[in-house]
Design a protein around this motif. Sequence first.
Motif, mmCIF file in Angstrom:
data_model
loop_
_atom_site.group_PDB
_atom_site.id
_atom_site.type_symbol
_atom_site.label_atom_id
_atom_site.label_comp_id
_atom_site.label_asym_id
_atom_site.label_seq_id
_atom_site.Cartn_x
_atom_site.Cartn_y
_atom_site.Cartn_z
ATOM 1 N N TRP A 1 0.869 -1.183 0.000
ATOM 2 C CA TRP A 1 0.000 0.000 0.000
ATOM 3 C C TRP A 1 0.899 1.223 0.000
ATOM 4 O O TRP A 1 2.052 1.172 0.424
ATOM 5 C CB TRP A 1 -0.923 0.022 1.223
ATOM 6 N N ASN B 1 -1.740 2.236 -5.685
ATOM 7 C CA ASN B 1 -1.932 1.541 -4.399
ATOM 8 C C ASN B 1 -2.422 2.465 -3.303
ATOM 9 O O ASN B 1 -2.196 2.218 -2.127
ATOM 10 C CB ASN B 1 -0.605 0.912 -3.933
ATOM 11 N N THR C 1 -7.737 2.110 -2.831
ATOM 12 C CA THR C 1 -7.514 0.685 -3.119
ATOM 13 C C THR C 1 -7.220 -0.140 -1.858
ATOM 14 O O THR C 1 -7.164 -1.366 -1.926
ATOM 15 C CB THR C 1 -6.308 0.490 -4.073
ATOM 16 N N ASP D 1 -9.087 -3.418 -0.758
ATOM 17 C CA ASP D 1 -8.891 -4.714 -1.432
ATOM 18 C C ASP D 1 -8.043 -5.661 -0.589
ATOM 19 O O ASP D 1 -8.320 -6.846 -0.510
ATOM 20 C CB ASP D 1 -8.206 -4.518 -2.796
#
Length: 307
Positions: free
Chosen positions: A5, A11, A15, A18
């Motif tokens: 991340w 990233n 997102t 996820d």
Amino acid sequence: GIKEWDYSNQNGPSTWVDKFPMAAGSRQSPVNIETGRVETDHEALSSKPLRWKYPATASRAIVNPGYCWRVDTDGDGTYLTGGPLMDDVYKLEQYHCHWGCSDSRGSEHTVDGQAFAGELHLVHWNTTKYKTFAEAAKAPDGLAVLGVFLKAGKAHEELEKIARLLPYVSHKDDNLPINESIDPSKLLPVRGGRAGNSSASQNCINPCMRWAGRIIRPDNKSRDWQDDNGYWTYLGSLTTPPCNESVTWILFKRYIEVSHHQLNVFRNLRKFPRGEECPCHENHGVVINNFRPPLPLGNRVLRECGS
Ligand code: 1SD
Ligand code: ZN
């Protein structure tokens, strides 16, 4: 390697869910603080003042984790208690900072939609109920973070000590022991004297009781919240993955000033390790805009406290 991340388009915060499902929870941080809708704590959530104490020797090492600068502390002799934390005693684990690419953005929390140039976080864990930081980080009342907004202006003396060390931890995973006194309480925007012995500073904000009777603030902004020596508090999460919903947030209404130059020193940290190639397509791999945008407050109550 592939990053889990970060704050990039690929990233970034949108997102995170996820890989870190907690990021989609209903108790996430940061939030926007609508000063016209804050509830005064007329129930006297706590009749105790918020109190803290940090020995001047608490700051032990400065670290570049690749997404901010962080000072790891020796929690011994530190405490944060009272206010929304009631009688539980929290110890300081570390403090770190978030900032932007320019002075007009960088804070995680916003006030009436306005961002500050940065936001300092002092991360504490509940030693009354939990045995380790890791255990506390999973519990709903495990962590307490003091948040301080940074505004571009005069240079900040205590932050200057940190700024001077940053060139030594310019790359990801760099770590430097701190051999001088960097006093976390000098980073807080609270006026007033010091109490107790000379090796530690102690401070407090008076009980919410002082606010008793002042019901919900009318929806006008005539009273300048920057005049308050108080704080906003609500229940939220870590602002970085895994975004655990374990944080009692305490945000000072007053900001501290930090110079444009000091912010530029922060913006010069690198996201990649020493010896690795610079990802030059990504702003030369510097750490900027390391903030998560605000999330909905939802059903949560945001309270104000202070004197
Ligand atoms: O961003 C920090 C993260 O670096 C880590 O320190 C974590 C605590 O383990 O806290 C978050 S935050 O919610 O204080 N921003
Ligand atoms: Zn933070």
